[in-house]
Design a protein around this motif. Structure first.
Motif, PDB file in Angstrom:
ATOM      1  N   SER A 169       0.726  -1.266   0.238  1.00 26.38           N
ATOM      2  CA  SER A 169      -0.024   0.081  -0.015  1.00 26.38           C
ATOM      3  C   SER A 169       0.740   1.341  -0.088  1.00 26.38           C
ATOM      4  O   SER A 169       0.299   2.312  -0.297  1.00 26.38           O
ATOM      5  N   SER A 198      -0.153   5.657  -0.495  1.00 31.67           N
ATOM      6  CA  SER A 198      -0.463   6.107   0.676  1.00 31.67           C
ATOM      7  C   SER A 198       0.340   7.484   0.753  1.00 31.67           C
ATOM      8  O   SER A 198       1.162   7.815   0.148  1.00 31.67           O
ATOM      9  N   TRP A 208       0.387  10.678  -2.302  1.00 31.59           N
ATOM     10  CA  TRP A 208       1.002   9.243  -2.696  1.00 31.59           C
ATOM     11  C   TRP A 208       1.807   9.608  -4.018  1.00 31.59           C
ATOM     12  O   TRP A 208       2.717   9.094  -4.014  1.00 31.59           O
ATOM     13  N   ALA A 246       1.504   6.420   7.752  1.00 35.70           N
ATOM     14  CA  ALA A 246       0.853   6.165   6.440  1.00 35.70           C
ATOM     15  C   ALA A 246      -0.454   6.061   6.375  1.00 35.70           C
ATOM     16  O   ALA A 246      -1.239   5.498   7.459  1.00 35.70           O
ATOM     17  N   GLU A 247      -1.115   6.645   5.459  1.00 38.40           N
ATOM     18  CA  GLU A 247      -2.701   6.308   5.172  1.00 38.40           C
ATOM     19  C   GLU A 247      -2.855   6.266   3.916  1.00 38.40           C
ATOM     20  O   GLU A 247      -2.672   7.042   2.987  1.00 38.40           O
ATOM     21  N   PRO A 248      -3.329   4.904   3.586  1.00 37.31           N
ATOM     22  CA  PRO A 248      -3.698   4.881   2.233  1.00 37.31           C
ATOM     23  C   PRO A 248      -4.794   5.547   1.663  1.00 37.31           C
ATOM     24  O   PRO A 248      -5.945   5.428   1.977  1.00 37.31           O
ATOM     25  N   THR A 249      -4.387   6.569   0.759  1.00 39.54           N
ATOM     26  CA  THR A 249      -5.555   7.443   0.221  1.00 39.54           C
ATOM     27  C   THR A 249      -4.820   8.157  -1.130  1.00 39.54           C
ATOM     28  O   THR A 249      -3.641   8.215  -1.208  1.00 39.54           O
ATOM     29  N   TYR A 259      -4.111   8.820  10.434  1.00 39.32           N
ATOM     30  CA  TYR A 259      -3.250   8.107   9.872  1.00 39.32           C
ATOM     31  C   TYR A 259      -3.334   6.596  10.647  1.00 39.32           C
ATOM     32  O   TYR A 259      -3.711   6.810  11.854  1.00 39.32           O
TER      33      TYR A 259
END
Length: 125
Positions: free
Chosen positions: A28, A32, A53, A98-101, A112
């Protein structure tokens, strides 16, 4: 899932530079947003910088604008935070998150999902 490991912290004098790295594993990462946060003793964890990202959107807290630069290399699964002209008030534990977006990178810690263990940055006067 994204696993994050920070490195590059240390003890420096005011005016010096440090480069923090956040190494990530997990499929991911390239999709992210990545944020850097810091927490000084007795204080809350505060936003420092974030990158989306693709690397085209970057945000900084006002106190580090012009001194810190966030960048990423998706081919190497790394995000860096170049810190120049360091000040004693930059002393803190620095965390990457990290934040999957595919959207704009968040600037709040609650947004996050994944965090590293942190790396200590100490700036002496």
């Amino acid at each position: 899932q994204v696993l994050l490991v920070e490195s590059g912290g240390g003890l420096v004098q005011a005016g010096d530079s440090l480069r923090l790295s956040c190494a990530a594993s997990g499929r991911s990462f390239s999709s992210s947003a990545i944020g850097w946060f810091r927490q000084a003793p007795g204080k809350e964890r505060d936003f420092v910088a974030a990158i989306n990202w693709a690397g085209g959107q970057k945000y900084y807290v006002d106190s580090v604008k012009g001194r810190f630069t966030i960048s990423r290399d998706n081919a190497k699964n790394t995000v860096s935070l170049q810190m120049n002209s360091l000040k004693p008030e930059d002393t803190a534990i620095y965390y990457c998150a990290a934040e999957p977006t595919y959207g704009s990178p968040p600037r709040t810690s609650a947004a996050y999902d994944y965090w590293g263990q942190g790396t200590q940055v100490t700036v002496s006067s």
